[in-house]
Design an enzyme around this catalytic site. Structure first.
Site, PDB file in Angstrom:
ATOM      1  N   ARG A   1       4.233 -24.029   0.764  1.00  0.00           N
ATOM      2  CA  ARG A   1       3.488 -24.394   2.044  1.00  0.00           C
ATOM      3  C   ARG A   1       4.454 -25.453   2.854  1.00  0.00           C
ATOM      4  O   ARG A   1       5.268 -26.105   2.518  1.00  0.00           O
ATOM      5  CB  ARG A   1       2.428 -25.417   1.785  1.00  0.00           C
ATOM      6  CG  ARG A   1       1.443 -24.669   0.754  1.00  0.00           C
ATOM      7  CD  ARG A   1       0.089 -25.309   0.355  1.00  0.00           C
ATOM      8  NE  ARG A   1      -0.714 -24.480  -0.386  1.00  0.00           N
ATOM      9  CZ  ARG A   1      -1.803 -24.951  -0.957  1.00  0.00           C
ATOM     10  NH1 ARG A   1      -2.183 -26.149  -0.641  1.00  0.00           N
ATOM     11  NH2 ARG A   1      -2.543 -24.031  -1.779  1.00  0.00           N
TER      12      ARG A   1
ATOM     13  N   ARG B   1       3.352 -33.607  -2.783  1.00  0.00           N
ATOM     14  CA  ARG B   1       3.237 -32.718  -1.861  1.00  0.00           C
ATOM     15  C   ARG B   1       4.292 -32.214  -1.811  1.00  0.00           C
ATOM     16  O   ARG B   1       5.384 -32.918  -0.930  1.00  0.00           O
ATOM     17  CB  ARG B   1       2.679 -33.346  -0.420  1.00  0.00           C
ATOM     18  CG  ARG B   1       2.307 -32.783   0.754  1.00  0.00           C
ATOM     19  CD  ARG B   1       1.843 -33.614   1.633  1.00  0.00           C
ATOM     20  NE  ARG B   1       0.657 -34.202   1.405  1.00  0.00           N
ATOM     21  CZ  ARG B   1      -0.645 -33.579   1.633  1.00  0.00           C
ATOM     22  NH1 ARG B   1      -0.760 -32.404   2.141  1.00  0.00           N
ATOM     23  NH2 ARG B   1      -1.497 -34.549   1.293  1.00  0.00           N
TER      24      ARG B   1
ATOM     25  N   GLU C   1      -6.716 -35.301  -5.465  1.00  0.00           N
ATOM     26  CA  GLU C   1      -7.082 -33.889  -5.864  1.00  0.00           C
ATOM     27  C   GLU C   1      -6.049 -33.215  -6.746  1.00  0.00           C
ATOM     28  O   GLU C   1      -4.921 -33.032  -6.389  1.00  0.00           O
ATOM     29  CB  GLU C   1      -7.061 -33.207  -4.542  1.00  0.00           C
ATOM     30  CG  GLU C   1      -7.558 -31.673  -4.488  1.00  0.00           C
ATOM     31  CD  GLU C   1      -7.529 -31.051  -3.095  1.00  0.00           C
ATOM     32  OE1 GLU C   1      -7.468 -31.632  -1.948  1.00  0.00           O
ATOM     33  OE2 GLU C   1      -7.453 -29.872  -3.209  1.00  0.00           O
TER      34      GLU C   1
ATOM     35  N   SER D   1      -9.273 -27.357  -6.398  1.00  0.00           N
ATOM     36  CA  SER D   1     -10.327 -27.373  -5.236  1.00  0.00           C
ATOM     37  C   SER D   1     -10.978 -25.875  -5.532  1.00  0.00           C
ATOM     38  O   SER D   1     -10.220 -24.887  -5.642  1.00  0.00           O
ATOM     39  CB  SER D   1      -9.619 -27.122  -3.943  1.00  0.00           C
ATOM     40  OG  SER D   1     -10.657 -27.165  -2.890  1.00  0.00           O
TER      41      SER D   1
ATOM     42  N   ARG E   1       0.803 -31.296 -10.038  1.00  0.00           N
ATOM     43  CA  ARG E   1      -0.045 -32.726 -10.106  1.00  0.00           C
ATOM     44  C   ARG E   1      -0.380 -32.825 -11.377  1.00  0.00           C
ATOM     45  O   ARG E   1      -0.568 -33.901 -11.699  1.00  0.00           O
ATOM     46  CB  ARG E   1      -1.303 -32.433  -8.898  1.00  0.00           C
ATOM     47  CG  ARG E   1      -0.636 -32.461  -7.587  1.00  0.00           C
ATOM     48  CD  ARG E   1      -1.798 -32.628  -6.567  1.00  0.00           C
ATOM     49  NE  ARG E   1      -1.219 -32.618  -5.414  1.00  0.00           N
ATOM     50  CZ  ARG E   1      -1.919 -32.724  -4.071  1.00  0.00           C
ATOM     51  NH1 ARG E   1      -3.211 -32.753  -4.176  1.00  0.00           N
ATOM     52  NH2 ARG E   1      -1.465 -32.755  -2.960  1.00  0.00           N
TER      53      ARG E   1
END
Length: 430
Positions: free
Chosen positions: A267, A282, A354, A357, A395
């Site tokens: 990303r 991130r 998070e 998802s 994560r």
RNA sequence: GGAGAGGUGGCAGAGUGGUCGAAUGUACCUGACUCGAAAUCAGGCAUACCGCAAGGUAUCGAGGGUUCGAAUCCCUCCCUCUCCGCCA
């Protein structure tokens, strides 16, 4: 993509539902394009019908050896007008298509209405926060203590937002992914898949990353004949896996299709400058184990609950405290109709973060992809697609480090991971 | 990378300029026969869009072109297969 019929039949209602997620539908523009389309399409089809009929006559006459110059003169004049009409129609259709492709999905009725993250609804908390009788450290400091988490070298090799794992941490990272894959295949009935990491634009369009979110993707240009057609690095395994059924008609008896894939995700994190710059949270590249299902529309919401449960199982087996949050209309993703986030407890940040998802896209992606199944009546019908992280590996590594830290900075390895660590029970400080 | 052959309906597979949206087989659905099944016979069976309907339009890998008319001819591209070369 939304069903254009829904917009034609009940534009006000569609606009109202999109408004709950903060999207303003330009209804006037849609109505104008539709009106144009109708006029031009009718006109075009009339001209085409005329041409086809006359051409047929010519063929008929010729086969009987008759003279055709008169009819041919008659139809010749159609050509220019027809070409004009066809071009005009193509333009309007393309405009309609691009308008349609940029519309987000309709939130499901059960989704709480809200503006932002702050309006999300906590569904449940599972497990308990660990208590520490010492000052907790974050995963970056812990990684330094035990060695093997090296941002400086990653920066040298690539740049900001990359990481380098070595030794025990690299192995723990692999152990997590393997443990997740094994659990989902052995216990939850998913089929393991290995997929391409570079995909074409059609695939990105199918799951909804294109055309609207190109700036979030890493693009790999390549020469294709005259022009160029880009590859894109996948931002999630959802893209290649869901596109397995693009342009397919799946037999009813094969449903539900359940796939799991462990892939890197890429990303660009455009628009995230300055956010979560410390640590592994991130990154431009991270690993994720992704669950994807293609199901009968009647069963998609039951499937969503199951899929969510499958992701939760991983956290439970790892003994990590988490909560499940139902995203509000203002916070769900572009393609989603309903989304649950799973947020894991991170003691060093004193917050939930998070880690998964899970979404039901209903027919939104399937319509873009023309992913269908043959229903009980034998007719092709759009599938419903779902996916969820099960889990984000990086994560999860952060969560294990922070939740299993000891006073000296060493890390106890969760029971379920030890078989993947050669029996090791602890990552000692260096 | 070089040479060749191909891409047509759920599948297989005809079709090389004119009633071709497409023969035929197979799968599937309906009916007949049967106690039932198999076999057989008859009918049906692509998708999307427009239209109340009758009906119309588009789609034969993709895009462009020639033509009154293209699955069929021409150009570009993509993909698949076979052989050779190279290669983890």
């Amino acid at each position: 993509m939304l069903d254009i019929q829904a917009l034609r039949n009940d534009l006000a209602n569609v606009a109202a539902r999109l408004a709950t997620r903060g999207f303003v539908l330009d209804t006037a523009k849609f109505e104008q394009l539709e009106a144009e389309r109708k006029t031009i399409q009718t006109r075009t089809q009339e001209l085409q019908a005329g041409r086809n009929a006359t051409s047929k006559q010519i063929g008929f006459a010729k086969s009987k050896g008759e003279d055709t110059t008169a009819i041919m003169a008659e139809v010749a004049s159609l050509g220019d007008e027809l070409k004009l009409a066809e071009t005009g129609l193509a333009v309007v259709l393309a405009e309609l298509q691009s308008l349609l492709e940029e519309l987000p999905n309709l939130p499901h009725d059960s989704v709480p209405v809200g503006k932002s993250e702050a309006d999300n609804v906590e569904v449940r908390k599972v497990g308990t926060k660990p208590s520490f009788d010492f000052a907790v450290q974050d995963h970056v400091s812990l990684g330094e203590k035990i060695g093997g988490l090296d941002f400086a070298t990653a920066t040298k090799i690539s740049g900001a937002r990359f990481s380098l794992l070595t030794g025990g941490l690299a192995r723990l990272h692999r152990a997590l992914a393997q443990f997740m894959l094994d659990t989902h295949t052995d216990q939850h009935g998913y089929v393991e898949t290995y997929v391409p990491y570079l995909v074409n634009a059609a695939s990105m369009r199918g799951t909804g990353q294109l055309p609207k979110f190109e700036e979030d993707l890493f693009k790999v240009p390549r020469q294709m004949g005259d022009g160029e057609e880009n590859f894109y690095l996948i931002p999630t395994a959802e893209v290649p896996v869901t596109n397995m059924v693009r342009d397919e008609i799946v037999p009813l008896e094969k449903l539900p299709l359940k796939f799991v894939a462990h892939t890197p995700c890429f990303r660009s994190e455009a628009g995230s400058a300055g956010r979560d710059t410390r640590g592994l949270i991130r990154q431009h590249q991270f690993d994720k184990v992704e669950l994807v299902q293609m199901v009968d529309p009647d069963e998609s919401f039951a499937a969503l609950e199951q899929l969510l449960g499958h992701a939760e199982t991983i956290l439970q087996k790892l003994g990590l405290h988490y909560r499940v949050v139902k995203l509000c209309t203002g916070d769900i993703g572009f393609s989603s109709s309903t989304t649950y986030d799973i947020e894991v407890w991170l003691p060093a940040q004193d917050t939930y973060r998070e880690i998964s998802s899970c979404s039901n896209f209903e027919a939104f992606q399937a319509r873009r992809m023309q992913a269908r199944f043959r229903n009980a009546q034998g007719k092709p019908e759009l599938l419903h697609t779902l996916n969820g992280s099960g889990l984000a590996v990086g994560r999860t590594l952060v969560a294990v480090l922070e939740n299993y830290q000891q006073a000296d900075g060493s890390i106890v390895i969760p029971e379920v991971l030890r078989p993947y660590m050669g029996g090791l029970s602890k990552l000692a400080i260096a």
